[in-house]
Write a protein that holds these residues in place. Structure first.
Motif, PDB file in Angstrom:
ATOM      1  N   LEU A 134      -5.859   9.572   1.727  1.00 11.72           N
ATOM      2  CA  LEU A 134      -4.468   9.510   0.976  1.00 11.72           C
ATOM      3  C   LEU A 134      -3.193  10.613   1.141  1.00 11.72           C
ATOM      4  CD1 LEU A 134      -3.698   8.387  -2.032  1.00 11.72           C
ATOM      5  CD2 LEU A 134      -4.413  10.427  -2.876  1.00 11.72           C
ATOM      6  N   LEU A 135      -3.874  11.894   1.095  1.00 13.28           N
ATOM      7  CA  LEU A 135      -2.622  12.786   1.382  1.00 13.28           C
ATOM      8  C   LEU A 135      -2.672  13.396   2.840  1.00 13.28           C
ATOM      9  CD1 LEU A 135      -2.981  14.891  -1.777  1.00 13.28           C
ATOM     10  CD2 LEU A 135      -1.483  13.050  -1.240  1.00 13.28           C
ATOM     11  N   LEU A 136      -3.765  13.593   3.426  1.00 15.42           N
ATOM     12  CA  LEU A 136      -4.026  14.241   4.754  1.00 15.42           C
ATOM     13  C   LEU A 136      -3.768  13.295   5.804  1.00 15.42           C
ATOM     14  CD1 LEU A 136      -6.938  16.585   3.803  1.00 15.42           C
ATOM     15  CD2 LEU A 136      -4.447  16.964   3.474  1.00 15.42           C
ATOM     16  N   LEU A 143       1.628   5.506  -7.168  1.00 18.67           N
ATOM     17  CA  LEU A 143       0.546   4.848  -6.417  1.00 18.67           C
ATOM     18  C   LEU A 143       0.089   3.365  -6.992  1.00 18.67           C
ATOM     19  CD1 LEU A 143      -1.500   8.173  -5.702  1.00 18.67           C
ATOM     20  CD2 LEU A 143      -0.066   6.888  -4.291  1.00 18.67           C
ATOM     21  N   LEU A 144      -0.473   3.450  -8.042  1.00 15.06           N
ATOM     22  CA  LEU A 144      -1.143   2.388  -8.700  1.00 15.06           C
ATOM     23  C   LEU A 144      -0.131   1.454  -9.289  1.00 15.06           C
ATOM     24  CD1 LEU A 144      -4.346   3.357 -10.418  1.00 15.06           C
ATOM     25  CD2 LEU A 144      -4.306   2.212  -8.244  1.00 15.06           C
ATOM     26  N   HIS A 200       0.899  -1.196   0.104  1.00  6.02           N
ATOM     27  CA  HIS A 200       0.024   0.097  -0.032  1.00  6.02           C
ATOM     28  C   HIS A 200       0.784   1.193   0.035  1.00  6.02           C
ATOM     29  CE1 HIS A 200      -3.877  -1.862   0.219  1.00  6.02           C
ATOM     30  NE2 HIS A 200      -3.396  -2.606   1.066  1.00  6.02           N
ATOM     31  N   ALA A 201       0.643   1.840  -1.083  1.00  3.53           N
ATOM     32  CA  ALA A 201       1.683   3.432  -1.068  1.00  3.53           C
ATOM     33  C   ALA A 201       0.926   4.198  -0.300  1.00  3.53           C
ATOM     34  CB  ALA A 201       1.663   3.789  -2.477  1.00  3.53           C
ATOM     35  N   ARG A 225     -11.860   2.041  -1.960  1.00  2.00           N
ATOM     36  CA  ARG A 225     -10.825   2.346  -1.356  1.00  2.00           C
ATOM     37  C   ARG A 225     -10.608   3.654  -1.177  1.00  2.00           C
ATOM     38  NH1 ARG A 225      -4.711   1.317  -3.566  1.00  2.00           N
ATOM     39  NH2 ARG A 225      -3.802   1.696  -1.576  1.00  2.00           N
ATOM     40  N   TYR A 230       2.239  10.447 -10.143  1.00  2.00           N
ATOM     41  CA  TYR A 230       1.047  10.243  -9.141  1.00  2.00           C
ATOM     42  C   TYR A 230       0.477   8.644  -9.833  1.00  2.00           C
ATOM     43  CZ  TYR A 230      -3.459  11.650  -7.092  1.00  2.00           C
ATOM     44  OH  TYR A 230      -4.563  11.648  -6.203  1.00  2.00           O
ATOM     45  N   GLU A 282       2.086  -0.210  -6.645  1.00  2.00           N
ATOM     46  CA  GLU A 282       1.728  -1.217  -5.687  1.00  2.00           C
ATOM     47  C   GLU A 282       1.400  -2.600  -6.581  1.00  2.00           C
ATOM     48  OE1 GLU A 282      -2.192   0.471  -4.416  1.00  2.00           O
ATOM     49  OE2 GLU A 282      -1.221   1.723  -2.899  1.00  2.00           O
ATOM     50  N   ARG A 306     -10.007   8.920  -4.732  1.00  2.00           N
ATOM     51  CA  ARG A 306      -9.593   9.073  -3.460  1.00  2.00           C
ATOM     52  C   ARG A 306      -9.337  10.260  -2.974  1.00  2.00           C
ATOM     53  NH1 ARG A 306      -4.750   5.142  -2.212  1.00  2.00           N
ATOM     54  NH2 ARG A 306      -5.005   5.709   0.085  1.00  2.00           N
ATOM     55  N   PRO A 335       1.330   8.006   0.484  1.00  2.00           N
ATOM     56  CA  PRO A 335       1.730   9.362   0.189  1.00  2.00           C
ATOM     57  C   PRO A 335       1.438  10.465   1.126  1.00  2.00           C
ATOM     58  CG  PRO A 335       0.269   9.198  -1.339  1.00  2.00           C
ATOM     59  CD  PRO A 335       0.187   7.737  -0.511  1.00  2.00           C
ATOM     60  N   GLY A 336       1.650  11.717   1.244  1.00  2.00           N
ATOM     61  CA  GLY A 336       1.172  12.456   1.785  1.00  2.00           C
ATOM     62  C   GLY A 336       2.224  13.251   2.925  1.00  2.00           C
ATOM     63  N   GLU A 358      -8.869   5.286  -9.621  1.00  2.00           N
ATOM     64  CA  GLU A 358      -8.881   5.092  -8.196  1.00  2.00           C
ATOM     65  C   GLU A 358      -8.091   6.218  -7.155  1.00  2.00           C
ATOM     66  OE1 GLU A 358      -8.021   1.243  -6.104  1.00  2.00           O
ATOM     67  OE2 GLU A 358      -6.580   2.633  -5.693  1.00  2.00           O
ATOM     68  N   PRO A 359      -6.799   6.325  -7.551  1.00  2.00           N
ATOM     69  CA  PRO A 359      -6.290   7.375  -6.590  1.00  2.00           C
ATOM     70  C   PRO A 359      -6.856   8.962  -6.828  1.00  2.00           C
ATOM     71  CG  PRO A 359      -5.011   6.746  -8.264  1.00  2.00           C
ATOM     72  CD  PRO A 359      -5.835   5.908  -8.358  1.00  2.00           C
ATOM     73  N   TYR A 360      -7.474   9.288  -8.010  1.00  2.00           N
ATOM     74  CA  TYR A 360      -8.024  10.468  -7.989  1.00  2.00           C
ATOM     75  C   TYR A 360      -9.203  10.598  -7.372  1.00  2.00           C
ATOM     76  CZ  TYR A 360      -4.570  11.363 -12.119  1.00  2.00           C
ATOM     77  OH  TYR A 360      -3.594  11.528 -12.888  1.00  2.00           O
ATOM     78  N   ILE A 407       3.855  13.874  -6.136  1.00  2.00           N
ATOM     79  CA  ILE A 407       2.582  12.981  -5.611  1.00  2.00           C
ATOM     80  C   ILE A 407       1.649  13.935  -4.648  1.00  2.00           C
ATOM     81  CG2 ILE A 407       1.490  10.800  -4.811  1.00  2.00           C
ATOM     82  CD1 ILE A 407       3.874   9.459  -5.621  1.00  2.00           C
TER      83      ILE A 407
END
Lengths: 622, 365, 173
Positions: free
Chosen positions: C134-136, B334-335, B34-35, C130, B330, B338, C115, B37-38, C111-113, B363
């Protein structure tokens, strides 16, 4: 070109040993700090600020994306028009060395140096009042005394300028939008208005140049909200712009044409480029609005049962009347001329200020309920004593209406400036000569000369005509504005600066010319006007008409003696007034040329605004 | 064997940048990744809504430390599109030079990271040194080494300094001349080959599905480069090639980076040769009174990692209404990461991650 | 471009199309049409989802979702006249009740977008399994990228309470 790489087949195991040759090469690293690399010439390091050039305009603080720049008041610096007594202080905890402050700096005083070392335990030392080696000799050291081991904000190298301001890449526009004008060859033939006025697009573009540092507002005697009304023009809202102007100035059509524009002298853009054309923008705002009354909908406050007499319908008188009328007073304006404007009506020739523009402003003030009594000379048609008796307060805005004469030999043969201007503008035109000599170097002299030139061209079409001026002052100290001089030159007027009149030569009771002598100096050590001459250096100017335009004085003859005695004057022969324009006679207030030394319309308006406050306070019994 | 949860980063020797991955492992095999980030989320896009168009320009470069110029470029392009500003030709050439130099610097930095990760320290030092030579060029041109703040809306901030061309050519020859040494010690090194071949393999279809761009996509055989697809600056006027490979693994990705460096050197030389005389900056309106008309735009450039896009909305005011960066890392970080880590071994985590050329600040933004 | 425009208009009801410039096509569609349009476009060869973004139009009380799609191909045979076409597909959803369907079955990389938008704008994408942070790192009362979230006020509120630590008096000069 494409390098073929070994994709098929496995690469060699021995290849890497090629790197061994690097063992026998010199190292590429520097032995810091014994070996140093000079930062590049554009290095963006700590700030440098030339305090002599800095105007304290604060644009650096406004543009800083990190709010790292604060303007700090420096008590040692004296604030004056066009310069605030503030200087930028930079917080290096916030600064990102982007250099936007350098690119926005209008005078180009702020630069970045090539120093970038600062190590200290105290966070307070990271706040730096940017200076340069010119005024900070202590912290800027020559190369031999500088050591990189001690380098900090308090130990910097001299003459180590890095990223500096270049006009080509500045964030502001140094060039003004050129104002469309009638060409000199064409305009000198008639009294057509020289300046055509900005179009909407031009005005918006010119207004967009303003950086809103407000140096101009401090410099303007009447403190007009210049940056606000310029912004309104930029936002294409001339009505709002005009509303802002009317808060401080009720005669924008007049001022938009003939104002001395102290604001433009102070404009920070003028330091390296051309100042924002504030005057033309004001003119644009007033020209855009056909009917002030419809747009502004100004309404006087509830009527106050007090009467105020305003003597003189010049810029000051009109403004006093306007401000007091808005407060609800009953105001009557007396003037000997057939219309409003005072000196504005007779002075500036029609190519600078057409009568229609004056009437536009005056009729708006009249529409608010101010009573005008034109063609009424106080002292002749109505006695000052009667006014003094019948009104609750009096405002004197009589201006300078008597032209001075040079009083040289035969000077009675010469025309006087005001007489000449008045007759041409609102009377019948003067019959002029073919070769005219104008004495004087001020704006009035140039007005006279340019007007005379036009009359010559109208009265002697297709003939050779000459107008020349003679002035005591040389080019560098000539009181007329540069713009006017340039325009006059373009029209072909000849200048003879640095010469004083001695005698008007007469033959058969006709003017033949003017004898001049060379000026040694104009002012004495105390900067007082006291010209000296080289008597032996003479010059004869040929001419058949001489006009004297060397200054004016006021005429107080309408005030009865016993009252005049009570009136106090300053050493420079101006009426002494309080900060609210009140003279030594409590009921009488004064403003304009008889009070201030600036002798221009906008200062008269500033005086009038204060006098209106004063009259209001006085009549309310404070 | 027991299933374990392993936290890989942000404080981990094998991790480059502020990034972390949570791994579910059994033995040394990764079951799931599980990536996470943040760690470097600074909310740039929100901050930019509070700043004027010009004030934003020193800010954008900070989104990606390693290659700030393409960030500046994409911002400048978006503002120019919205405000309808034409950039002088010479400025476009300088922009291309700067962008290629920064691609070169970024690729060298990438080589450092990868070589360092796999223990090829000699190569890593060389790459770092050569990157520094490029930073010297940047310092001379822009006044700063890392955050150049140079490509601004309207052109570039200053013209090429005196002697820049000679110095640039000198540096490029130095770097180009070292490529055979790089080849021998790194790219064509048998040890490296064994370590990277077949690692992190991704097929063409998978890449398309996951929105992959840049080297990772080109390593699967798709010839997709925005410099060719949608030329900006002067990329339609210079001659260069887009290297592609078929295998889609870490080895071919690194080889693409190497080939791109050579292409960059050639592109810069061409630009320096062809650059016309003229202005380099078209003055933008007064920054305090610059309202950009209502509108929206999506622009993209090819950064050293892939498609860098910017979606920008203006509502006619002096500040942007919304900005959204589409950064290449990005999808990659992530994807793709993973996916590639699944069933890989723990020893290959850093290897795979760096071969994907992921930069964490991109990212997070 | 025009061919595609016509085709879109005839296939889907209630959509508005506009050309931004440089082969950028903007399509505004009603909520229900978005996913069908996206899969329609994917079948046409527009298989690269560049970005999903969101704009908070606070005055209109709507959130606007923006899908940027383009093609991986340099030339798309079917629309050869307009290679390199970007399509900005936009739809508005309510700000009060931000619900939308997920795009993951059509484009995996959505998916990440999604999220991110869930986290920053508070949009719930139905079907995305899912929607984790993600970022916060902490939860905010208002999703922080919405226009009514004022960063400056937030910073003041959050950090001004922390008392200033005085520098030690006996520090080195």
């Amino acid at each position: 070109m494409k390098e073929k790489s070994k994709v098929n087949g496995k690469p060699s195991l021995l290849g890497p040993f090629k790197a061994i040759k690097y063992l026998f090469k010199k190292p590429v690293t520097l032995r810091y700090p014994f070996e140093l690399k000079e930062p590049s010439l554009r290095c963006r390091g700590f700030h440098l600020n030339d305090w002599d050039k800095c105007t304290g305009c604060g644009n650096c603080a406004d543009i800083c994306p990190n709010e790292a720049v604060t303007m700090v008041e420096i008590p040692e610096i004296e604030a004056k028009p066009g310069e605030k007594n503030e200087r930028p202080q930079i917080d290096y905890g916030r600064c990102c060395f982007c250099g936007l402050c350098v690119d926005i700096c209008p005078p180009g005083s702020l630069r970045l140096s090539r120093d970038y070392f600062h190590i200290h335990f105290k966070t307070s030392t990271f706040n730096l009042l940017a200076k340069d080696e010119k005024i900070d000799k202590e912290h800027f050291l020559p190369a031999d005394k500088y050591s990189v081991f001690k380098a900090s904000l308090a130990h910097r190298k001299k003459d180590n300028e890095g990223f500096s301001s270049e006009l080509k890449y500045s964030l502001f526009e140094p060039k003004r939008v050129s104002m469309p004008q009638v060409k000199p060859e064409e305009r000198k033939l008639s009294f057509v208005e020289q300046v055509l006025g900005y179009s909407k697009e031009e005005a918006k573009q010119e207004a967009s140049r303003c950086l809103e540092c407000k140096l101009c507002e401090d410099a303007c005697p009447a403190h007009l909200k210049i940056s606000d009304y310029v912004r309104a023009i930029y936002e294409d809202k001339p009505d709002e712009s005009l509303r802002k102007i009317f808060e401080d100035n009720p005669i924008p059509a007049i001022c938009g044409r003939i104002c001395m524009a102290h604001c433009e002298d102070a404009c920070s853009l003028g330091k390296r480029g051309e100042p924002v054309a504030v005057r033309w923008l004001k003119r644009y705002a007033s020209d855009m609005i056909e009917d002030y009354k419809k747009t502004l909908r100004l309404k006087p406050a509830k009527s106050i049962d007090k009467k105020v007499a305003v003597i003189g319908a010049g810029p000051g008188g009109l403004s006093v009347a306007y401000f007091l009328r808005l407060k609800g007073y009953t105001v009557t304006v007396f003037d000997s001329l057939p219309g409003g404007g005072g000196m504005m009506r007779i002075g500036p020739p029609p190519y600078r200020l057409p009568i229609e523009s004056i009437d536009k402003d005056v009729s708006h003030i009249a529409s608010l309920g101010v009573k005008f009594r034109f063609n009424t000379t106080v002292g002749k048609d109505i006695l000052f004593e009667d006014i003094y008796k019948n009104y609750d307060a009096i405002h004197l805005g009589i201006g300078m209406t008597v032209s001075h004469s040079t009083r040289v030999k035969n000077s009675e043969k010469a025309y006087l400036a005001l007489q000449f201007l008045q007759e041409n503008k609102i009377g019948k035109k003067v019959k002029v000569g073919k070769e005219i000599i104008v004495i004087g170097g001020g704006n009035v002299a140039i007005d006279v000369a340019r007007e005379a030139l036009r009359l010559q061209h109208i009265q002697y079409p297709e003939e050779k005509v000459i107008t020349k001026t003679v002035s005591l002052e040389d080019w560098d100290i000539m009181p007329a504005t540069k713009e006017e001089i340039e325009d006059a030159k373009a029209e072909g007027i000849q200048f003879n600066p640095g010469w004083g009149p001695k005698e008007i030569k007469i033959e058969d009771s006709k003017v033949k010319g003017l004898l001049c002598i060379k000026v040694k100096s104009v002012f004495d050590e105390q900067r007082r006007f006291r010209p000296t001459f080289y008597e032996e250096k003479e010059m004869f100017l040929k001419g058949d008409m001489v006009i004297e335009a060397i200054g004016q004085g006021p005429n107080f003859s309408f005030i009865p003696k016993e009252l005049f005695k009570k009136l106090e004057f300053t050493p420079r022969r101006k009426i002494k007034v309080t900060e609210f324009g009140q003279t030594s006679i409590p009921k009488v207030f004064a403003g304009g040329d008889i009070v201030n030394l600036n002798l221009d319309a906008i200062t008269a308006i500033a005086d009038a605004k204060r006098a209106a406050e004063g009259i209001d306070l006085y009549l309310k019994g404070n | 064997m027991r299933e374990l949860e392993l936290y890989f980063g942000p404080q981990h020797l094998g991790m480059v940048g502020n990034f972390s991955i949570t791994l579910k492992v059994e033995g040394d095999q990764i079951l799931e990744a599980h990536a996470n980030p943040g760690w470097l989320h600074r909310g740039f896009e929100k901050l930019m809504e509070y700043r004027t168009w010009i004030q934003n320009f020193p800010l954008v470069c900070r989104i990606n430390v390693i290659e700030p110029d393409s960030m500046e470029m994409v911002y400048a392009m978006a503002v120019e599109k919205l405000a309808k500003i034409e950039v002088p030709e010479r400025a476009n050439y300088i922009r291309a030079i700067v962008l290629e130099l920064s691609r070169l610097a970024s690729h060298l930095f990438g080589c450092w990271a990868y070589a360092n990760m796999l223990g090829f320290d000699t190569v890593a030092q060389w790459a770092m040194y050569h990157r520094d030579l490029i930073l010297d060029l940047f310092e001379q041109l822009t006044g700063a080494r890392v955050y150049h703040i140079y490509i601004c809306p309207g052109g570039v901030r200053r013209d090429l300094p005196e002697g820049f061309k000679e110095k640039a050519l000198n540096t490029l020859h130095t770097i180009g001349g070292c490529i055979p040494d790089y080849d021998a010690t790194f790219f064509n090194n048998r040890l490296f080959y064994e370590r990277a071949k077949g690692i992190g393999k991704i097929t063409r279809e998978e890449a398309k599905e996951l929105g992959v761009t840049g080297q990772i996509l080109r390593a699967t055989g798709i010839n997709f480069d925005i410099r060719k697809v949608e030329p900006y600056a002067v990329y339609d006027k210079v001659d260069f090639e887009i290297p592609t490979r078929e295998d889609g693994d870490a080895y071919s990705r690194v080889w693409i980076i190497r080939d791109e460096m050579i292409q960059s050197v050639h592109t810069i030389m061409q630009c320096l040769e062809k650059i016309p005389e003229g202005e380099v900056y078209k003055r933008v309106p007064n920054p305090f009174k610059w309202n950009i008309p209502k509108g929206e735009t999506y622009v993209r450039v090819e950064s050293s990692r892939g498609e860098l896009g910017l979606y920008m909305v203006s509502n006619g005011k002096d500040k942007p209404y919304r900005v959204h960066f589409r950064t290449p890392s990005y999808p990659h970080g992530l994807l793709v990461l993973e996916k590639l880590l699944k069933n890989a071994s723990i020893a290959d985590v850093g290897n795979i991650m760096i071969s994907l050329y992921v930069t964490a600040p991109e990212i997070d933004r | 471009m025009n061919k595609l425009k016509k085709e879109l208009k005839s296939s889907f009801k209630g959509i508005r199309t506009g050309i931004l410039e440089d082969n950028r096509l903007a399509v505004s569609a009603p909520k229900d049409a978005v996913l069908p349009i996206l899969s329609f476009l994917k079948n046409k060869g527009y298989e690269h989802l560049s970005l999903i973004s969101c704009v908070d139009w606070i005055e209109e009380k709507e959130l606007e979702l923006v899908y940027v799609i383009t093609s991986y191909l340099q030339k798309n045979d079917e629309y050869a006249d307009n290679e390199r076409l970007h399509i900005l597909l936009k739809t508005r959803i309510s700000r009060e009740n931000p619900e939308f369907k997920t795009l993951v079955p059509i484009f995996k990389n959505a998916e990440p977008y999604e999220r991110e938008l869930h986290e920053l704008f508070g949009i719930n994408f139905e079907g995305n399994k899912r929607l984790t942070p993600l970022l916060l790192e902490r939860a905010y009362k208002i999703p922080p990228f919405r226009k009514d979230f004022n960063t400056r006020e937030y910073v003041k509120e959050k950090f001004d309470k922390i008392s200033f630590v005085e520098e030690k008096k006996n520090e080195r000069a």
